[in-house]
Design a protein around this motif. Sequence first.
Motif, PDB file in Angstrom:
ATOM      1  N   ASN A 148       0.837  -1.197   0.000  1.00  0.00           N
ATOM      2  CA  ASN A 148       0.000   0.000   0.000  1.00  0.00           C
ATOM      3  C   ASN A 148       0.881   1.259   0.000  1.00  0.00           C
ATOM      4  O   ASN A 148       1.641   1.497   0.939  1.00  0.00           O
ATOM      5  CB  ASN A 148      -0.880  -0.055   1.252  1.00  0.00           C
ATOM      6  CG  ASN A 148      -1.801   1.126   1.383  1.00  0.00           C
ATOM      7  OD1 ASN A 148      -1.791   2.033   0.550  1.00  0.00           O
ATOM      8  ND2 ASN A 148      -2.602   1.109   2.433  1.00  0.00           N
ATOM      9  N   ARG A 149       0.789   2.057  -1.105  1.00  0.00           N
ATOM     10  CA  ARG A 149       1.652   3.246  -1.220  1.00  0.00           C
ATOM     11  C   ARG A 149       1.181   4.394  -0.317  1.00  0.00           C
ATOM     12  O   ARG A 149       1.871   5.373  -0.157  1.00  0.00           O
ATOM     13  CB  ARG A 149       1.672   3.755  -2.667  1.00  0.00           C
ATOM     14  CG  ARG A 149       2.020   2.707  -3.742  1.00  0.00           C
ATOM     15  CD  ARG A 149       3.449   2.184  -3.553  1.00  0.00           C
ATOM     16  NE  ARG A 149       3.941   1.513  -4.751  1.00  0.00           N
ATOM     17  CZ  ARG A 149       3.945   0.209  -4.969  1.00  0.00           C
ATOM     18  NH1 ARG A 149       3.442  -0.613  -4.073  1.00  0.00           N
ATOM     19  NH2 ARG A 149       4.456  -0.288  -6.075  1.00  0.00           N
ATOM     20  N   ASP A 150      -0.038   4.253   0.256  1.00  0.00           N
ATOM     21  CA  ASP A 150      -0.580   5.352   1.072  1.00  0.00           C
ATOM     22  C   ASP A 150      -0.200   5.299   2.540  1.00  0.00           C
ATOM     23  O   ASP A 150      -0.627   6.147   3.321  1.00  0.00           O
ATOM     24  CB  ASP A 150      -2.116   5.354   0.988  1.00  0.00           C
ATOM     25  CG  ASP A 150      -2.577   5.725  -0.399  1.00  0.00           C
ATOM     26  OD1 ASP A 150      -1.809   6.428  -1.094  1.00  0.00           O
ATOM     27  OD2 ASP A 150      -3.688   5.310  -0.790  1.00  0.00           O
ATOM     28  N   ILE A 151       0.552   4.289   2.926  1.00  0.00           N
ATOM     29  CA  ILE A 151       0.877   4.222   4.365  1.00  0.00           C
ATOM     30  C   ILE A 151       1.826   5.371   4.712  1.00  0.00           C
ATOM     31  O   ILE A 151       2.661   5.765   3.886  1.00  0.00           O
ATOM     32  CB  ILE A 151       1.501   2.856   4.756  1.00  0.00           C
ATOM     33  CG1 ILE A 151       2.747   2.552   3.920  1.00  0.00           C
ATOM     34  CG2 ILE A 151       0.484   1.744   4.626  1.00  0.00           C
ATOM     35  CD1 ILE A 151       3.515   1.339   4.382  1.00  0.00           C
ATOM     36  N   PRO A 152       1.707   5.922   5.925  1.00  0.00           N
ATOM     37  CA  PRO A 152       2.503   7.111   6.273  1.00  0.00           C
ATOM     38  C   PRO A 152       4.007   6.862   6.201  1.00  0.00           C
ATOM     39  O   PRO A 152       4.768   7.764   5.864  1.00  0.00           O
ATOM     40  CB  PRO A 152       2.059   7.424   7.708  1.00  0.00           C
ATOM     41  CG  PRO A 152       1.371   6.216   8.201  1.00  0.00           C
ATOM     42  CD  PRO A 152       0.819   5.508   7.018  1.00  0.00           C
TER      43      PRO A 152
END
Length: 487
Positions: A379-383
């Motif tokens: 997941n590229r959206d993880i912080p």
Amino acid sequence: MYEQECVPFAPALIESMRSLGYSFCAAIADLIDNSISAKASEITILSYPNSNPSMVILDNGYGMDNDKLYEAMRYGSHNPLLERETDDLGRFGLGMKSASLSQCRKLVVISKKDGKINGYSWDLDYVIQKGAWMLKVFSEDEIDMYEHIDMLKAMDSGTYIHLSEFDRVREGTGNLSETFAKCLDEMMNHLSLVFHRYIDDGLVINVNGEKLQARDPFLKNHKATQKKRECPIYIHNQKILLSPYILPHLSKLTQDDLDKIGGKEALRNDQGFYVYRNRRLIIWGTWFRLERKDELNKLARVMVDIPNSLDYMWSIDIKKSSAILPDIIRKNMYNAVYESVLSSESVHTYRGRKDKKSEDIEYIWERRIVRDGCEYLINRDIPQLKMLAETLDDKQVKMLDGVLKVLEEAFPVTAMYVDAAKGKIEEKTVNDEIAEKLWEELQEQIKYIKDRGLDIVSYYKMFMKVEPYCNYEVIKENIKKELAKYE
Ligand SMILES: Nc1ncnc2c1ncn2[C@@H]1O[C@H](COP(=O)(O)OP(=O)(O)OP(=O)(O)O)[C@@H](O)[C@H]1O
Ligand SMILES: [Mg+2]
């Protein structure tokens, strides 16, 4: 033609009958069956490990008068083809004798009914010495010599069994006392499982002063256990009931829960059908070759209730510890298994899905359904990644994406699958020590964010929702406290 009776030779047959393959636990369970069939509400087992251990099993059931007790001592006291009461756990008329003497050389049975006490004994050495099926019959004085016999005498009715000279346990050990203590431990576990439904209904089994607690293999009282739709099957007008359960995920199980189901290992190894004959567990942890035992369906357990009237169909053995599944039942069972296994699968895969927005969790690995199956992507959206990307230029961001793609491509599917199936890797469980370490690491990342002048509040909010931090209440509480400082 003329006829000639051919009676079995007692010393040879009685010795052969010892080798039916009873384990210590299965033998004692067979005696408990008899107490339950005799409507006992309390069973007391007294046995202390020493260099010459003995065991007393005492019940407050309806007991036997002299004639009944004499008949009960006979090998083959009941015809297995006769119909039994619906709550009778017996079948072959052998258990009391064959189970007891599979473990020891001396069985004494004393029973009280209508105020009268009678006692008999099968003593292997006595049978050998006499070369005949000779029972020992005890006088009242002889009965009085037996340890704890006062307990039976104080009851209105009941049956007392005394086992001694445990030669079979002795054979396999240099330290009988230690081995016997282990046998007793295993026996307690075994009885708590095999008779868990009776214990739940109020049966008291007391071993050396300790009351056994029911070990429910379905964790029915756990709020995360899912009960699936029951499925009755009718064979010759008799009902077999299949009740599938999906156990909670490992991360939701406490040590107490794990003890009940037999430990972490058992979660995978003991999946499958749990076959109960008259509510007594006889065989468990097998799919009867209907399903593969693997990581995906390890949470599924199916309760199968069969009445004793169908014993002939299942080929129940004398020990009541194995049964062969007939084809017609096999076929029908498949539907129940199918449903439970599918649901079990969803408990696992759900943990990697991104589309479960309601949970408000950002998963690190996204599971995407594609045309011929599914794939796992980072997941590229993880912080953690966002934070890194914000400090990189466009070219470096592209390079980072390239690295992630390579990692996704090289995901060691087969090795992971095999290791997981063998139990070599498990999903991480939640514990305080890990929480403390993660919190320290998170502080480092926050420091990095501060140094780069990034928005700390929005990052804290993102971290609260992302794995692994979102799995730890204590971390979420810490983040809330930090956020309060910025309000
Ligand atoms: N604790 C007990 N209380 C009262 N009756 C008993 C008890 N134990 C045994 N009996 C009587 O003795 C009989 C013989 O017991 P045994 O265990 O040898 O055979 P079974 O229970 O009939 O069949 P199985 O071989 O399948 O166990 C029983 O059928 C029962 O009538
Ligand atoms: Mg029996």
